[in-house]
Design an enzyme around this catalytic site. Structure first.
Site, PDB file in Angstrom:
ATOM      1  CG  HIS A  82      -5.958   2.685   1.096  1.00 49.07           C
ATOM      2  ND1 HIS A  82      -5.522   1.403   0.844  1.00 49.07           N
ATOM      3  CD2 HIS A  82      -7.291   2.695   0.819  1.00 49.07           C
ATOM      4  CE1 HIS A  82      -6.538   0.669   0.433  1.00 49.07           C
ATOM      5  NE2 HIS A  82      -7.628   1.424   0.403  1.00 49.07           N
ATOM      6  CB  ALA A  89      -8.540  -8.739  -7.791  1.00 43.22           C
ATOM      7  CG  ASP A  94      -5.841  -0.261  18.428  1.00 43.41           C
ATOM      8  OD1 ASP A  94      -7.030  -0.029  18.148  1.00 43.41           O
ATOM      9  OD2 ASP A  94      -5.497  -1.213  19.159  1.00 43.41           O
ATOM     10  CG  ASP A  96      -2.309   0.531   0.923  1.00 38.34           C
ATOM     11  OD1 ASP A  96      -3.286  -0.235   0.996  1.00 38.34           O
ATOM     12  OD2 ASP A  96      -2.408   1.740   0.620  1.00 38.34           O
ATOM     13  CB  SER A 103      -9.961  -1.090   0.375  1.00 38.94           C
ATOM     14  OG  SER A 103      -9.468  -0.586  -0.828  1.00 38.94           O
ATOM     15  CB  VAL A 114     -10.760  -1.414  15.685  1.00 42.41           C
ATOM     16  CG1 VAL A 114     -11.654  -0.225  15.364  1.00 42.41           C
ATOM     17  CG2 VAL A 114      -9.363  -1.209  15.098  1.00 42.41           C
ATOM     18  CB  VAL A 133      -3.890 -12.371  -6.880  1.00 49.10           C
ATOM     19  CG1 VAL A 133      -4.484 -11.457  -5.812  1.00 49.10           C
ATOM     20  CG2 VAL A 133      -2.407 -12.044  -7.086  1.00 49.10           C
ATOM     21  CG  ASN A 172      -5.695  -1.883  22.629  1.00 51.36           C
ATOM     22  OD1 ASN A 172      -6.878  -2.003  22.313  1.00 51.36           O
ATOM     23  ND2 ASN A 172      -4.790  -1.397  21.804  1.00 51.36           N
TER      24      ASN A 172
END
Length: 601
Positions: free
Chosen positions: A292, A400, A266, A257, A465, A310, A405, A306
């Site tokens: 991104h 993709a 996090d 990316d 994504s 998330v 892949v 924690n």
């Protein structure tokens, strides 16, 4: 925590017979019967049959200066467990039980114990016994008659010949346990036990992370996301795998990316690398629009428990950032990339021992990139890429669409396909969609300096994504369970572990039905269940080798005896043990590649 009453007979398998209660000896008031070896000391259970019984019980407790801290319904109808403010010795607790049991309106009373798991349990008036097969029913009845307080409540318990559920007239748990000791020693008894109340713990992990209640992709409880009301359990069930594993730190996922914030509090990660012309670098963002990758990393390995942010799908695994692009300063989601940057990054995944790559982006087709992907796959790395967000009739985008892949589309919270998720097979002769994952209103980590949301360190994102990142996280969880899985084996398990199968028609060939099929919604729990032996059944073709049914550790091992025209059925899981086939698929040896299999074709 859920509570149930189970006869232990229903839970026994032949290999667990050694765990049956042994004939007990009583040391004072300390029972040696396995589930009752440890009295809780601060709890007793009572069956309150009438309102007068409750009044009498409370009066007796006051008379004895026994204070009740808490009480709850726990067990059979009408039973309550009383928690005492001060724990009593075992002997004093049994004296209290005897006293309470003598009161009018009280049916049965017992101390509460802690079983081998440390969970609450207590005997009821019910026992079970299984006699040996050679014992006739009249002989069994005669033996039961040696204990006059016992009557047969249910013959052939659980469909087992010679098994009986018995009801005791005894008033206390201690008396029932004494009867159990006698019952276990009767001649011809195979096993006997207490049909006890026990605690069934629901093995679902609920993290304390701030935004987890909104993470419907992992646990869909019917949340409303972006104006759409969710359908409960339309999710990937990653939380059902967390009881088994939250991931292995040695399993690395390379995020291809525009960089991942390296000091994000996090995200579980290792140091990355920059493959652009701005190298050297540690894989972190280099401009204000490089956001991104940080969001995708949080979906995969957001740190769990924690109390912030998330939880990722595989929170104990680690991502490694491969910065392959430089974001446009217009912050419009585009970035500059060269084929060599991507190819080098894919190759880097092999050199650092990564097992998964995540490409939540698309680029133009390039042979160098394609060969890099194929080479890395041959070295044991599985690849995932997003199908794109330009619309359902458009072909899935590259990479993709590469045969090396796996293509991931997106759904929304009610289970329907996201409106602009690319679904059609690639128009360039490549692959079709493999499966879908949540891709709408997905809470994840945001860059804390230059994020999508300047007021929050977390953000809700949409599209294929994050769906791709879910797939990468599931793959990492599965490799944590079985690191020996090859990319093809792992893909097969994920494909056939899907729930809610969809029919992704090939829009370029109307009416072709399953030409563009995806497996459905990825499901971590069913995929984890399927990891284990592979059972292969050969149905001989015209020149075939006959039939064979046997367990193998891998599909490859299972097909060595097959001829080119044999039809092969494969089952994943423990077929002989539970006599349940849930993952079956017809596959044939590839007509060109010989022993290599094209699964699902």
């Amino acid at each position: 925590m859920l509570t149930t009453i189970l006869s232990l007979t229903l839970c026994l398998a032949p290999q667990l017979q050694s765990r049956l209660p042994e004939p007990a000896t009583q040391l004072g008031s300390h029972w040696q019967l396995a589930p009752f070896a440890h009295a809780d000391g601060s709890r007793f259970a009572a069956h309150i049959e009438t309102p007068q019984g409750e009044v009498s019980l409370r009066k007796r407790l006051r008379e004895k200066s026994v204070a009740v801290l808490n009480e709850e319904a726990f067990g059979l109808e009408g039973y309550r467990v009383f928690e005492l403010a001060t724990a009593l010795s075992e002997s004093r607790l049994e004296e209290l039980v005897e006293d309470v049991a003598s009161l009018p309106g009280i049916g049965f009373v017992s101390p509460v114990y802690r079983d081998e798991r440390g969970e609450l349990t207590y005997p009821t008036p019910y026992l079970y016994v299984k006699f040996r097969a050679e014992l006739s029913r009249p002989e069994a009845s005669r033996l039961i008659g040696r204990l006059p307080s016992l009557v047969v409540n249910e013959p052939d318990l659980a469909g087992l010949l010679g098994a009986y559920r018995l009801e005791s007239a005894a008033a206390t748990g201690m008396a029932v346990l004494e009867e159990l000791e006698v019952l276990q020693r009767l001649p011809g008894v195979e096993y006997a036990g207490s049909d006890r109340v026990m605690t069934m713990v629901s093995h679902v992990v609920t993290p304390n992370d701030q935004h987890f209640p909104n993470q419907w992709g992992i646990r869909n409880t019917g949340q409303t996301i972006n104006g759409i009301v969710g359908v409960p359990d339309t999710d990937i069930d990653a939380d059902e795998v967390w009881e088994q594993t939250t991931g292995d730190p040695s399993i690395l996922i390379v995020v291809l990316d525009v960089g991942v914030q390296q000091n994000h509090p996090d995200i579980n990660q290792v140091g990355g690398q920059d493959f652009t012309d701005e190298a050297p670098g540690n894989g972190g963002p280099r401009n204000v629009c490089d956001r991104h990758g940080t969001a995708m990393a949080g979906v995969i390995t957001g740190i769990m428990n924690n109390s912030i942010g998330v939880a990722g799908v595989a929170p104990t695994c680690r991502v490694a950032s491969a910065r392959i692009g430089k974001s446009s300063l217009a912050c419009n989601g585009s970035a500059t990339v060269l084929p060599s940057w991507v190819a080098n990054a894919v190759n880097w995944s092999v050199t650092i021992g990564a097992r998964v790559t995540n490409m939540s982006n698309s680029v133009g087709f390039d042979t160098l990139i394609d060969n890099a992907y194929s080479s890395a796959r041959a070295s044991g790395v599985i690849h995932f890429a997003a199908t794109g967000n330009t619309g359902p009739v458009n072909g899935i985008e590259y990479p993709a669409s590469s045969t090396a892949v796996h293509a991931v589309g997106a759904i929304v919270v009610d289970g329907s396909v996201r409106a602009n998720s690319n679904r059609a097979c690639s128009q360039f002769g490549g692959d079709c969609i493999d499966f879908v994952a949540p891709g709408d209103g997905i809470w994840t980590t945001d860059d804390t300096t230059n994020g999508y949301d300047s007021n929050e360190d977390y953000v809700s994102v949409n599209g294929t994504s994050p769906a791709c990142a879910f797939a990468s996280g599931i793959a990492a969880l599965m490799l944590s369970i079985d690191p020996a899985l090859t990319p093809q084996e792992l893909y097969s398990l994920m494909y056939f572990g899907c729930s809610h199968p969809f029919d992704y028609d090939d829009y370029s060939n109307p009416g072709q039905g399953d030409v563009g099929d995806g497996g459905g919604l990825l499901n971590a729990a069913s995929t984890a269940w399927a990891i284990g032996d592979v059972y292969v059944d050969y149905q001989a073709g015209p020149g075939g080798n006959g039939s064979l049914f046997s367990p193998f550790q891998t599909i490859a091992q299972g097909v060595v005896a097959a001829s080119a025209d044999d039809v092969i059925s494969v089952w994943f899981g423990s077929y002989p043990e539970n006599l349940t086939i849930t993952k079956a698929v017809e596959i044939r040896p590839h007509p060109v590649a010989g022993g290599d299999l094209v699964i699902g074709q």
